[in-house]
Design a protein around this motif. Structure first.
Motif, mmCIF file in Angstrom:
data_model
loop_
_atom_site.group_PDB
_atom_site.id
_atom_site.type_symbol
_atom_site.label_atom_id
_atom_site.label_comp_id
_atom_site.label_asym_id
_atom_site.label_seq_id
_atom_site.Cartn_x
_atom_site.Cartn_y
_atom_site.Cartn_z
ATOM 1 N N LYS A 98 0.699 -1.262 0.039
ATOM 2 C CA LYS A 98 -0.006 0.128 0.029
ATOM 3 C C LYS A 98 0.759 1.239 0.059
ATOM 4 O O LYS A 98 2.037 1.085 0.507
ATOM 5 N N SER A 99 0.221 2.245 -0.445
ATOM 6 C CA SER A 99 0.850 3.669 -0.418
ATOM 7 C C SER A 99 1.180 4.031 0.941
ATOM 8 O O SER A 99 0.038 3.721 1.845
ATOM 9 N N SER A 152 -1.026 18.535 -1.391
ATOM 10 C CA SER A 152 -1.459 18.067 -2.390
ATOM 11 C C SER A 152 -2.579 18.832 -2.980
ATOM 12 O O SER A 152 -2.654 18.961 -4.381
ATOM 13 N N CYS A 202 -4.422 13.275 -9.990
ATOM 14 C CA CYS A 202 -4.229 11.926 -9.193
ATOM 15 C C CYS A 202 -3.498 10.822 -9.528
ATOM 16 O O CYS A 202 -2.738 10.331 -9.198
ATOM 17 N N LYS A 203 -3.457 10.738 -11.062
ATOM 18 C CA LYS A 203 -2.954 9.849 -11.839
ATOM 19 C C LYS A 203 -1.365 10.119 -11.837
ATOM 20 O O LYS A 203 -0.607 9.347 -11.806
ATOM 21 N N GLN A 204 -1.337 11.492 -12.003
ATOM 22 C CA GLN A 204 0.138 11.958 -12.352
ATOM 23 C C GLN A 204 0.929 11.705 -10.971
ATOM 24 O O GLN A 204 2.048 11.673 -11.005
ATOM 25 N N GLN A 205 0.251 12.040 -9.802
ATOM 26 C CA GLN A 205 0.869 12.098 -8.523
ATOM 27 C C GLN A 205 0.841 10.626 -7.849
ATOM 28 O O GLN A 205 1.061 10.570 -6.664
ATOM 29 N N ASN A 206 0.108 9.479 -8.595
ATOM 30 C CA ASN A 206 0.108 8.300 -7.896
ATOM 31 C C ASN A 206 -0.814 8.379 -6.632
ATOM 32 O O ASN A 206 -0.357 7.820 -5.563
ATOM 33 N N ILE A 207 -1.842 9.124 -6.569
ATOM 34 C CA ILE A 207 -2.726 9.390 -5.566
ATOM 35 C C ILE A 207 -4.215 8.918 -5.853
ATOM 36 O O ILE A 207 -4.707 8.751 -6.751
ATOM 37 N N SER A 208 -4.867 8.059 -4.907
ATOM 38 C CA SER A 208 -6.101 7.643 -5.016
ATOM 39 C C SER A 208 -6.964 8.604 -5.360
ATOM 40 O O SER A 208 -7.053 9.530 -4.452
ATOM 41 N N TYR A 209 -8.009 8.735 -6.008
ATOM 42 C CA TYR A 209 -8.767 9.606 -6.368
ATOM 43 C C TYR A 209 -9.789 9.812 -5.482
ATOM 44 O O TYR A 209 -10.482 10.998 -5.182
#
Length: 100
Positions: free
Chosen positions: A9-10, A21, A36-43
């Motif tokens: 997990k992150s 963020s 979110c995709k660019q930063q690898n963050i769960s939307y």
């Protein structure tokens, strides 16, 4: 058939990291899903924290000793965001704004 390893997990972000963020997102000009995709963050997590921080800022504005003359809702102006705002102006008059 392969299975995904769901144990990796992150790392959990602190409220301060979520604030950073959200600030970076607002300055990026990107849509929330792209950011979110660019930063690898769960939307889903990002959306929850973005709403939580916006609510906290609005609550703080109402709790201040000075009367609020303006509440910045620019963070709500995103094509993927759904929101409803009701302003009760007194004498039964309400202004309702929403984006669906």
């Amino acid at each position: 058939m392969t299975t995904l390893d769901r144990t990796a997990k992150s790392p959990r972000r602190t409220p301060e990291q979520w604030t950073a963020s959200v600030t970076n997102f607002l300055e990026s000009g990107l849509s929330a899903p792209k950011f979110c995709k660019q930063q690898n963050i769960s939307y889903a997590s990002f959306s929850k924290w973005r709403q939580r921080l916006a609510t906290k800022n609005i609550d703080q504005a109402f709790k201040s000793d000075q009367p609020a003359s303006f509440i910045d809702v620019s963070s709500l102006m995103n094509e993927s965001t759904h929101w409803n705002i009701t302003l009760k102006l007194g004498n039964g008059v309400e202004l309702i704004l929403n984006q669906t």
